[in-house]
Design an enzyme around this catalytic site. Structure first.
Site, short mmCIF file in Angstrom:
data_model
loop_
_atom_site.label_atom_id
_atom_site.label_comp_id
_atom_site.label_asym_id
_atom_site.label_seq_id
_atom_site.Cartn_x
_atom_site.Cartn_y
_atom_site.Cartn_z
N GLU A 109 34.17 44.50 48.82
CA GLU A 109 33.16 44.33 49.87
C GLU A 109 33.42 45.22 51.09
O GLU A 109 32.57 45.33 51.98
CB GLU A 109 33.09 42.86 50.30
CG GLU A 109 34.16 42.40 51.28
CD GLU A 109 35.55 42.22 50.66
OE1 GLU A 109 36.49 41.92 51.41
OE2 GLU A 109 35.68 42.38 49.43
N CYS A 126 41.65 39.73 45.78
CA CYS A 126 42.91 39.71 46.53
C CYS A 126 43.71 38.45 46.21
O CYS A 126 44.28 38.35 45.13
CB CYS A 126 42.65 39.88 48.02
SG CYS A 126 44.10 40.50 48.93
N GLN A 147 45.28 37.26 42.54
CA GLN A 147 46.67 36.85 42.31
C GLN A 147 46.72 35.47 41.65
O GLN A 147 47.56 35.21 40.78
CB GLN A 147 47.42 36.85 43.64
CG GLN A 147 47.59 38.24 44.24
CD GLN A 147 47.94 38.20 45.71
OE1 GLN A 147 48.21 37.13 46.27
NE2 GLN A 147 47.92 39.36 46.36
N HIS A 163 39.61 45.09 47.92
CA HIS A 163 38.43 44.45 48.49
C HIS A 163 37.17 45.27 48.17
O HIS A 163 36.88 46.25 48.86
CB HIS A 163 38.58 44.32 50.01
CG HIS A 163 39.54 43.26 50.43
ND1 HIS A 163 39.16 42.17 51.19
CD2 HIS A 163 40.86 43.10 50.18
CE1 HIS A 163 40.22 41.41 51.42
NE2 HIS A 163 41.26 41.95 50.80
#
EC number: 4.1.3.27
Length: 531
Positions: free
Chosen positions: A172, A84, A88, A170
């Protein structure tokens, strides 16, 4: 099993990620991003199989503590995985752009498409993933492979040679149905040892056979240059081969992205800003028109992050002039960004941001001829401006450089040459190649188009940095020669057009009014006062 240093960007997802990794038997230590980068680098050096993992987090990458510095110092030296915000940061570190995604996503399930390679091998395609983000990476440079996307948005990247990768989503999260497997395959990919191969020799052979390199090949070649991995005789042969054949826009773009990826980071603003710069090398020895124009543009309400260097062929380069004004060339990136925010202008000294160019300097000095490096300067601004007015020393370069800017993803730009000068001038027609949203339009401009009086080129003659400082002091205080006023008015008027103010005559009159009220000089003294 990996030894993972997980950088916590102050986000609760960090702990979910750590739990997932520990469940699979990996050693995980967590440090928050306010810890000095050197402390974390020292800690990584004690690990047996170190992997740096960059967590999700709020805000933008440039404000995430030590993360940008860690990426600059460690990429290519150990595996790095970003999630995330971490993803970036990777896109930015390699020269890409991070901006608004167009919507705010919080726990949204999306089905992304991927390439089925490396960490995505054997996974469902499309792959359901969890997305929590309002920003997204774009203008991804050639060195990064985009290996997953959703509706045209970049969802994952990887750099095979550096063993660096990022996920916008994500893995996870429970919404990423095969997230645990993806993380394991990513760690396995990250820890693979690349077989040493002489990958540059085929590239050099192509040049020796007068063949054009792809953007990726040029990127690979110049990445090796800035890392000091190319022998002087190899670099000399490569530069001469390209010069004789003529450099292709893809080769120039590949070299530029390589230098940008290896540049020291600059906190890129989200607002619109520009560069105004010339290649130099036109032999005119004129006053520093683009440097003066940067201050005047700021006084007109524009934002200019000007990239420059000391003189190569003239008596006074932009940085020579700035030093004569007492402006600190070594101002750090954060202070420069603050100046851009508050004054509308900052200057980025090329040697401070592009230290790898030192490896090419001896060869350039020995060759004593123009090479691809002469046109790279305006293309490697570490701030990554979306707009640019670029002057080139030869009319033959106007269209190729515009095509290069298109490859590099500029939003709007103009490349100009006029009567032997690398800027807009009034003594001869100005040749223009204007890039706007991916389309290039060629045309010419004369003094009449600006509503200005033509002047002879000799009236723009400059001198030493100190002499040019005195000339421009008078000009910016509203006491300058008419020819100098007109030259700056034409260039700033063109820069205003790139900002959407299309009327060149109205723009030029606005610039003259600002010049004559002396407020542009206030920008000079304010920047010098920042030390």
């Amino acid at each position: 099993m990996a030894d993972i240093l997980l950088l916590d960007n102050i986000d609760s997802f960090t702990w979910n990620l750590a739990d997932q990794l520990r469940t699979n038997g990996h050693n995980v230590v967590i440090y928050r991003n306010h810890i000095p980068a050197q402390t974390l680098i020292d800690r990584l050096a004690t690990m047996k199989n170190p992997v740096l993992m960059l967590s999700p987090g709020p805000g933008v990458p440039s404000e995430a503590g030590c993360m940008p510095e860690l990426l600059t110092r460690l990429r290519g030296k150990l595996p790095i995985i970003g999630i995330c915000l971490g993803h970036q940061a990777i896109v930015e570190a390699y020269g890409g752009y991070v901006g608004q995604a167009g919507e705010i996503l919080h726990g949204k399930a999306s089905s992304i498409e991927h390439d089925g390679q490396a960490m995505f091998a054997g996974l469902a395609n499309p792959l359901p993933v969890a997305r929590y983000h309002s920003l997204v990476g774009s203008n991804v440079p050639a060195g990064l492979t985009i290996n997953a996307h959703f509706n045209g948005m970049v969802m994952a990247v990887r750099h095979d040679a550096d063993r660096v990768c990022g996920f916008q989503f994500h893995p996870e999260s429970i919404l990423t149905t095969q997230g645990a497997r993806l993380l394991e395959q990513t760690l396995a990919w990250a820890q693979q040892k690349l077989e040493p191969t002489n990958t540059l020799q085929p590239i050099l052979e192509k040049l020796y056979q007068a063949q054009t390199l792809t953007q990726q090949e040029s990127h690979q070649l110049f990445s090796a240059v800035v890392r000091g991995e190319l022998k002087p005789e190899q670099l000399a042969a490569a530069l001469v081969s390209m010069k004789i054949r003529g450099e292709h826009p893809n080769e120039i773009a590949g070299a530029a992205t390589a230098l940008l990826e290896n540049a020291a980071p600059f906190p890129r603003p989200e607002y619109l800003f520009a560069d105004i710069v010339g290649t130099g090398g036109d032999g005119s020895n004129s006053i520093n028109i683009s440097t003066a124009s940067a201050f005047v543009a700021a006084a007109c309400g524009l934002k200019v992050a000007k990239h420059g260097n000391r003189s190569v062929s003239s008596k006074s380069g932009s940085s020579d002039l700035l030093a004569a004004f007492g402006i600190n060339l070594d101002m750090n990136a954060d202070k420069s960004r603050q100046a851009l925010d508050e004054l509308g202008v900052c200057f980025l000294f090329a040697p401070k941001y592009h230290t790898g160019l030192r490896h090419a300097m001896p060869v350039r000095q020995q060759l004593k001829t123009r090479t691809l490096f002469n046109v790279l300067g305006p293309l490697i601004n570490p701030a990554h401006p979306p707009l640019a007015l670029i002057g080139v020393y030869s009319p033959e370069l106007v269209l190729p450089i515009a095509e290069t800017l298109r490859v590099l993803g500029y939003q709007r730009a103009a490349v100009v040459h006029s009567g032997g000068m690398d800027e807009v001038s009034l003594h001869a027609p100005t040749i223009v190649a204007e890039l706007h949203d991916g389309e290039i339009k060629s045309y010419q401009l004369t003094a009449e188009d600006f509503g200005l009086t033509p002047y002879h080129q000799d009236q723009l003659a400059g001198g030493t940095p100190e002499e040019n400082r005195d000339i421009l002091t008078r000009l910016l205080q509203g006491k300058g020669d008419a020819a100098h006023e007109a030259a700056v008015a034409a260039n700033v008027a063109m820069l205003m057009r790139l900002h959407g103010q299309e009327d060149l005559k109205a723009n030029a009159q606005t610039v003259l009014d600002v010049l004559r009220n002396g407020t542009a000089y206030d920008r000079v003294t304010a920047l010098a006062a920042r030390g």
